[in-house]
Design a protein around this motif. Structure first.
Motif, PDB file in Angstrom:
ATOM      1  N   ALA A   1     -49.262 -73.008 -20.467  1.00 54.28           N
ATOM      2  CA  ALA A   1     -49.274 -73.905 -21.217  1.00 54.28           C
ATOM      3  C   ALA A   1     -48.605 -74.944 -20.903  1.00 54.28           C
ATOM      4  N   GLY A   2     -47.370 -74.693 -21.066  1.00 54.65           N
ATOM      5  CA  GLY A   2     -46.091 -75.862 -20.422  1.00 54.65           C
ATOM      6  C   GLY A   2     -47.163 -77.392 -19.502  1.00 54.65           C
ATOM      7  N   THR A   3     -47.825 -77.171 -18.864  1.00 57.90           N
ATOM      8  CA  THR A   3     -48.623 -78.306 -18.169  1.00 57.90           C
ATOM      9  C   THR A   3     -49.726 -78.901 -19.565  1.00 57.90           C
ATOM     10  N   ALA A   4     -50.150 -78.420 -19.772  1.00 61.16           N
ATOM     11  CA  ALA A   4     -50.900 -78.437 -21.038  1.00 61.16           C
ATOM     12  C   ALA A   4     -50.384 -79.738 -21.960  1.00 61.16           C
ATOM     13  N   PHE A   5     -49.458 -78.905 -22.098  1.00 58.75           N
ATOM     14  CA  PHE A   5     -48.077 -79.349 -23.300  1.00 58.75           C
ATOM     15  C   PHE A   5     -47.742 -81.162 -22.976  1.00 58.75           C
TER      16      PHE A   5
ATOM     17  N   GLY B   1     -34.843 -81.852 -18.247  1.00 57.98           N
ATOM     18  CA  GLY B   1     -35.630 -82.176 -19.585  1.00 57.98           C
ATOM     19  C   GLY B   1     -36.630 -80.711 -18.917  1.00 57.98           C
ATOM     20  N   LEU B   2     -37.846 -81.378 -17.699  1.00 56.79           N
ATOM     21  CA  LEU B   2     -38.301 -80.359 -17.263  1.00 56.79           C
ATOM     22  C   LEU B   2     -37.868 -78.811 -16.987  1.00 56.79           C
ATOM     23  N   VAL B   3     -36.756 -78.784 -16.150  1.00 58.52           N
ATOM     24  CA  VAL B   3     -36.308 -77.165 -16.514  1.00 58.52           C
ATOM     25  C   VAL B   3     -35.848 -77.028 -17.820  1.00 58.52           C
ATOM     26  N   GLY B   4     -35.577 -77.614 -19.199  1.00 55.84           N
ATOM     27  CA  GLY B   4     -35.500 -77.181 -20.792  1.00 55.84           C
ATOM     28  C   GLY B   4     -37.205 -75.997 -21.479  1.00 55.84           C
ATOM     29  N   HIS B   5     -38.292 -77.638 -20.812  1.00 58.57           N
ATOM     30  CA  HIS B   5     -39.035 -77.545 -20.726  1.00 58.57           C
ATOM     31  C   HIS B   5     -40.340 -76.243 -20.536  1.00 58.57           C
ATOM     32  N   TYR B   6     -39.403 -75.933 -19.406  1.00 59.37           N
ATOM     33  CA  TYR B   6     -40.505 -74.772 -18.697  1.00 59.37           C
ATOM     34  C   TYR B   6     -40.041 -74.010 -18.888  1.00 59.37           C
ATOM     35  N   SER B   7     -38.854 -73.657 -19.304  1.00 61.54           N
ATOM     36  CA  SER B   7     -38.060 -72.319 -19.763  1.00 61.54           C
ATOM     37  C   SER B   7     -38.514 -72.202 -21.151  1.00 61.54           C
ATOM     38  N   PHE B   8     -38.242 -72.807 -21.694  1.00 58.83           N
ATOM     39  CA  PHE B   8     -38.560 -72.885 -22.645  1.00 58.83           C
ATOM     40  C   PHE B   8     -39.928 -71.940 -23.160  1.00 58.83           C
ATOM     41  N   SER B   9     -41.131 -73.257 -23.319  1.00 59.56           N
ATOM     42  CA  SER B   9     -42.088 -72.913 -22.348  1.00 59.56           C
ATOM     43  C   SER B   9     -42.109 -71.265 -22.169  1.00 59.56           C
TER      44      SER B   9
END
Length: 151
Positions: free
Chosen positions: A18-22, A58-66
């Motif tokens: 889902a994070g990748t779709a975002f 950015g990547l760690v934060g985004h995917y962690s939150f996902s």
């Protein structure tokens, strides 16, 4: 009583997809619109605009939150919201987006990337609609993948 524990492997997979779709939607939106808002910069440049630190953050934060959102969805939201999985996911992420959007003025004020002019302010109609679109993609994929994994 139904098992309500969260399977962390499923949450990681669901959140990752889902994070990748975002991010894919964000990329397309920024290319097709006149508003180059970069979500990875929003998250990664919270405190610094130094490269490569902000990209990693950015990547760690985004995917962690996902993954966290996928775990919350799996634990609560998929049972509480109506409709098929894709719709429940969409509703869940629109609730999350509209709730967290209340923090946009604070993010605009303190975000290093916004202050440095590297990303436009979050508190604008163009940014809001871009976020809504990206959260639709995340939510639909989240709900669909979760439903698929749960059978």
């Amino acid at each position: 009583m139904k098992n309500t524990q969260v399977n962390l492997k499923e949450a990681a997979l669901t959140g990752g997809v889902a994070g990748t779709a975002f991010l894919a939607t964000a990329f397309l939106d920024s290319k097709l619109s006149s508003h180059p808002f970069n979500d990875l910069k929003l998250v990664g440049q919270m405190f610094t605009t130094r490269s490569p630190i902000w990209q990693i953050q950015g990547l760690v934060g985004h995917y962690s939150f996902s993954v966290v959102m996928a775990a919350i969805y799996a634990r609560y939201a998929h049972r509480l919201l109506p409709g098929p999985g894709w719709l429940r996911g969409l509703l869940f992420l629109q609730i999350e987006n509209n709730t967290l959007y209340l923090l946009a003025p604070l993010l605009d004020r303190f975000n290093a990337g916004t202050n440095d002019g590297q990303i436009p302010p979050l508190m604008s109609l163009k940014s809001y609609w871009g976020q809504a679109l990206r959260h639709i993609a995340f939510g639909v994929v989240l709900g669909a993948v979760h439903e698929r994994l749960r059978g």
